[in-house]
Design a protein around this motif. Structure first.
Motif, PDB file in Angstrom:
ATOM      1  N   UNK A  21       2.111 -24.595 -36.774  1.00 28.37           N
ATOM      2  CA  UNK A  21       3.241 -23.684 -36.939  1.00 28.37           C
ATOM      3  C   UNK A  21       2.972 -22.665 -38.032  1.00 28.37           C
ATOM      4  N   UNK A  22       2.395 -23.123 -39.146  1.00 28.64           N
ATOM      5  CA  UNK A  22       2.109 -22.208 -40.255  1.00 28.64           C
ATOM      6  C   UNK A  22       1.078 -21.164 -39.857  1.00 28.64           C
ATOM      7  N   UNK A  23       0.166 -21.499 -38.966  1.00 26.97           N
ATOM      8  CA  UNK A  23      -0.873 -20.549 -38.559  1.00 26.97           C
ATOM      9  C   UNK A  23      -0.314 -19.368 -37.776  1.00 26.97           C
ATOM     10  N   UNK A  24       0.933 -19.447 -37.340  1.00 29.11           N
ATOM     11  CA  UNK A  24       1.558 -18.336 -36.603  1.00 29.11           C
ATOM     12  C   UNK A  24       2.362 -17.410 -37.504  1.00 29.11           C
ATOM     13  N   UNK A  40      -0.957 -25.375 -46.272  1.00 32.17           N
ATOM     14  CA  UNK A  40      -1.070 -25.003 -44.861  1.00 32.17           C
ATOM     15  C   UNK A  40      -1.600 -23.585 -44.761  1.00 32.17           C
ATOM     16  N   UNK A  41      -2.588 -23.376 -43.918  1.00 29.33           N
ATOM     17  CA  UNK A  41      -3.161 -22.048 -43.747  1.00 29.33           C
ATOM     18  C   UNK A  41      -2.176 -21.129 -43.032  1.00 29.33           C
ATOM     19  N   UNK A  42      -2.063 -19.886 -43.542  1.00 26.54           N
ATOM     20  CA  UNK A  42      -1.217 -18.879 -42.914  1.00 26.54           C
ATOM     21  C   UNK A  42      -2.009 -18.147 -41.834  1.00 26.54           C
ATOM     22  N   UNK A  43      -1.354 -17.219 -41.178  1.00 26.77           N
ATOM     23  CA  UNK A  43      -1.994 -16.458 -40.114  1.00 26.77           C
ATOM     24  C   UNK A  43      -3.197 -15.689 -40.676  1.00 26.77           C
ATOM     25  N   UNK A  44      -4.325 -15.788 -40.015  1.00 29.23           N
ATOM     26  CA  UNK A  44      -5.537 -15.144 -40.475  1.00 29.23           C
ATOM     27  C   UNK A  44      -6.480 -16.063 -41.209  1.00 29.23           C
ATOM     28  N   UNK A  45      -5.980 -17.192 -41.714  1.00 30.93           N
ATOM     29  CA  UNK A  45      -6.822 -18.182 -42.371  1.00 30.93           C
ATOM     30  C   UNK A  45      -7.333 -17.801 -43.735  1.00 30.93           C
TER      31      UNK A  45
END
Length: 303
Positions: free
Chosen positions: A113-116, A64-69
């Motif tokens: 959710x992970x992107x936040x 899952x991608x984290x914040x910022x990609x």
């Protein structure tokens, strides 16, 4: 005969009315409910046991991608399948068949959710995802429904972990050095104070005095530190040498000033003397003239 029958019938009616009146005035008695077996129809559904099957997929983490990609989270999912509508053997079959679909559903729900979450905070991502999917969801097939409840464990991106490892090692080392330094300082202080008390009793500092004066402590600390800790003793000796050098430097300045006071006048000489004394006091960590006021009593006071 007629009169006799009327009298008899009248007395019977009066007795009947009186009995009815007594019966109507009696308190009402609650009637007990009839047992279930006396009811016309009583059917109790049997309680079906709820079976549970747990499946894990640690070998294939979800990414899952984290914040910022830039970085990704590694998400290891565990799935619990429950049902009380089918047998445990049938539930195992349904769970195995639904595992791939469950992973896809979890990926769809957890992705936004992970992107936040920050890439360096896997704990926050793990708590957020688990709280969101805590209720789970259901799959229905052939009239039988099973519930799927996932839980996840989140790990940081391996590339970011390798990048952060040196700084975390330094941070941990500094923390351990701080704890060790505080322990050594407390140890040296306690032992030094103990030896100072021994010196005070042996020297007989002053009659009735409970503690050493500041001047006495400055003189005795280097010797007591030698008995407490080697490293601390070395630093105490260095401080003692610096103070001695400062005293020698002050003596040289005053000597030169006294030799040249005839050339510059008394006011200039007193001004230079005062500045030299203030500079010496500041370097030694003393207030001006405290080394004189706290020193031995003058000859006049002694007399």
């Amino acid at each position: 005969m007629t009169t006799s029958r009327s009298g008899l019938l009248g007395r019977w009616r009066a007795w009947r009315d009186a009995r009815r009146a007594r019966r109507d005035t009696r308190p009402a008695v609650a009637q007990e409910p009839k047992p279930d077996w006396q009811s016309p129809v009583s059917v109790v559904e049997p309680v079906r046991p709820e079976w549970s099957v747990a499946l894990a997929s640690d070998d294939e983490p979800l990414l899952l991608e984290a914040k910022g990609g830039v970085f990704q989270f590694e998400v290891f999912a565990h799935f619990s399948f429950r049902s009380n509508e089918i047998s445990v053997e049938h539930l195992r079959e349904r769970a195995d068949a639904s595992l791939r679909e469950a992973r896809a559903d979890l990926l769809r729900m957890a992705w936004p959710l992970a992107r936040t979450c920050e890439a360096g905070d896997p704990v926050a991502a793990e708590d957020l995802i688990n709280s969101h999917v805590a209720q789970g969801w259901c799959y229905e097939q052939d009239g039988a429904r099973i519930r799927c409840r996932p839980t996840v464990r989140v790990r940081i991106d391996p590339a970011l972990r390798d990048r952060m490892r040196p700084s975390q090692l330094d941070k941990q080392g500094m923390k351990e050095e701080l704890e060790l330094g505080l322990l050594k300082a407390a140890h040296a202080r306690e032992l030094t104070e103990t030896w100072l008390d021994v010196f005070a009793r042996l020297e007989g500092v002053e009659e009735g005095a409970d503690e050493l004066t500041a001047v006495q402590r400055q003189f005795l600390v280097p010797f007591a530190a030698t008995l407490a800790d080697r490293e601390f003793a070395g630093m105490a000796q260095a401080v003692r040498a610096a103070r001695r050098k400062g005293t020698d430097d002050l003596a040289n300045v005053l000597k030169k000033a006294s030799e040249g006071h005839e050339k510059i006048g008394m006011f200039e000489f007193a001004n230079a003397y005062d500045k030299a004394l203030n500079a010496f006091s500041q370097q030694m960590g003393l207030t001006p003239f405290s080394w004189i006021e706290d020193g031995p009593h003058s000859m006049e006071g002694a007399e």
